[in-house]
Design an enzyme around this catalytic site. Structure first.
Site, short mmCIF file in Angstrom:
data_model
loop_
_atom_site.label_atom_id
_atom_site.label_comp_id
_atom_site.label_asym_id
_atom_site.label_seq_id
_atom_site.Cartn_x
_atom_site.Cartn_y
_atom_site.Cartn_z
CB ILE A 88 30.71 3.70 31.36
CG1 ILE A 88 32.18 3.54 31.82
CG2 ILE A 88 29.97 2.38 31.43
CD1 ILE A 88 33.07 2.68 30.93
CD GLN B 69 25.70 13.04 -15.67
OE1 GLN B 69 26.50 13.95 -15.90
NE2 GLN B 69 25.51 12.04 -16.50
N GLY C 60 20.18 20.66 1.45
CA GLY C 60 20.54 22.09 1.42
C GLY C 60 20.28 22.78 2.75
CE1 TYR D 234 49.37 -8.52 27.50
CE2 TYR D 234 47.77 -10.27 27.81
CZ TYR D 234 48.91 -9.78 27.18
OH TYR D 234 49.56 -10.53 26.26
CG PHE E 179 31.38 -4.01 28.13
CD1 PHE E 179 31.39 -5.39 28.31
CD2 PHE E 179 32.48 -3.41 27.54
CE1 PHE E 179 32.48 -6.16 27.90
CE2 PHE E 179 33.58 -4.17 27.13
CZ PHE E 179 33.58 -5.54 27.31
CB CYS E 180 32.51 -0.71 33.39
SG CYS E 180 30.75 -0.52 33.72
CD GLU F 82 31.19 -2.18 20.98
OE1 GLU F 82 31.52 -3.21 20.39
OE2 GLU F 82 30.08 -2.03 21.51
CB SER G 154 37.06 3.09 28.31
OG SER G 154 36.87 2.40 27.11
CG ASN H 81 37.65 -9.77 18.24
OD1 ASN H 81 38.19 -8.70 17.95
ND2 ASN H 81 38.34 -10.82 18.66
#
Ligand code: CAA
Length: 330
Positions: free
Chosen positions: A106, A227, A287, A127, A72-73, A311, A75, A188
């Site tokens: 990507i 504890q 540790g 846009y 999914f390209c 995302e 950015s 979304n």
């Protein structure tokens, strides 16, 4: 790889929640494999299932369910959070579109053969010129080197270049100028997938570290029964439960056809906080051993950092939630 894809298209014809659980379970072992499955299913397959024509679905969904990986390209170097400022351009020439530009960060791009590319066909419309194209690697997509990353190193992340990339006119998905709305509507949903990835990651770190705290003795007793540590473990269990409930609730709302954008943003934000917190604590519980590469716990923590970035960053999720609150209360 076709979890929600119909059986007609050789998919598993399962529910969105099934996809979310698959992503979560994979992340318990390896968040890189999980995100590969996530992007392919919740973004790429979903775009074609929701917005593709019958011909497009018949052509692409079986391949994506059986043999080919999707990417999914969206950015670009100057448009990450401000995704709709993207600079990749597409111009029509006869029966083809010619794409020029580049994409950055990507996911899946090294292994993928099918690419959903967002490009602007008419920048004068801002846009509202953004359009989604489906392309294959062999059309001439140039894939630059893999990024060297802090975490999810088994998941490929590359820069892509398009130099007069020729795409057939019929490969526009969802119509010209519809790409921006498709992109955000898919994201979304996708954000619930990343919430599931982060939840699985946190569970994976917890599952590795907690048994160790009952085996390792210091001062004559298992360290997990002091504890100070027992309460940290209990709080981490609450973290896991809240992240799980937010994630499954967002998936439930989506599946019931109800509004879920706010809940998806909350789930993604919270699960990424929990993933960092629990995996970081898991290192401390184990540790010195936790800090080495021996147990794999430190890998979960390195992998957790991306949850607040891709995302939609955590700030974008907060802004999305804030917009809903402002609308409701002002
Ligand atoms: N849901 C639906 N529509 C939305 C929306 C949302 N969450 N946020 C914005 N919109 C719509 C608005 O309604 C508006 O549409 P109309 O003009 O038709 O009414 C349009 O988008 C522009 O709205 P804004 O001016 O408010 O939005 P903006 O330009 O300031 O920012 C955004 C919008 C780019 C979507 C931004 O909010 C955002 O989410 N940025 C993050 C981008 C992102 O998630 N990128 C992920 C890349 S893919 C990836 O990461 C995959 C991977 O590797 C794992």
């Amino acid at each position: 790889m076709g979890i929600e894809t119909s059986a007609d298209h050789n998919g598993a014809e399962s529910s969105f929640t099934s996809a979310i659980i698959a992503i979560e379970e994979l992340a318990r072992i390896d968040p890189s494999v999980s995100v590969l499955c996530d992007v392919h299913n919740t973004l790429v397959n979903t775009v074609i299932r929701k917005y593709g024509t019958k011909e497009q679905q018949d052509k692409w969904l079986p391949q994506l369910a059986e043999s080919k990986l999707g990417s999914f390209c969206l950015s670009e170097s100057a448009s990450g959070s401000d995704a709709f400022a993207l600079q990749t351009r597409a111009r029509k020439e006869g029966d083809s579109w010619i794409l020029n530009g580049s994409k950055m960060w990507i996911t899946n791009s090294w292994e993928a053969e099918v690419f959903l590319i967002f490009a602007n066909v008419d920048p004068s419309k801002g846009y509202k010129g953004i359009t989604c194209f489906v392309a294959t690697k062999d059309m001439g997509i140039q894939i630059a080197k893999k990024e060297q990353k802090l975490g999810i190193r088994a998941s490929s992340t590359c820069t892509l270049n398009f130099d007069d990339l020729k795409i057939p006119a019929e490969n526009v998905i969802g119509g010209e100028g519809k790409g921006y709305k498709m992109a955000i509507e898919i994201l979304n949903e996708g954000r619930i997938g990343i919430a599931a990835q982060m939840l699985g990651l946190a569970q994976g770190a917890f599952d590795k570290a907690v048994p160790y705290t009952y085996q390792r003795e210091q001062f004559g007793q298992p360290i997990g029964t002091f504890q100070g540590m027992a309460f940290q473990i209990a709080q981490a269990a609450i973290d896991l439960e809240t992240a799980r409930l937010l994630t499954y609730n967002a998936a439930r709302l989506k599946e019931e056809g109800k509004a879920f954008t706010r809940e998806a943003a909350m789930a993604k934000y919270h699960a990424s906080v929990v993933a960092q917190r629990v995996s970081g604590q898991a290192i401390e519980w184990a540790g010195g051993v936790g800090f080495t590469r021996e147990t794999g716990i430190e890998k979960f923590w390195r992998d957790s950092k991306i949850g607040a970035i891709y995302e939609g960053t955590s700030n974008i999720q907060l802004q999305t939630i804030a917009k809903f609150i402002q609308k409701e209360y002002s």
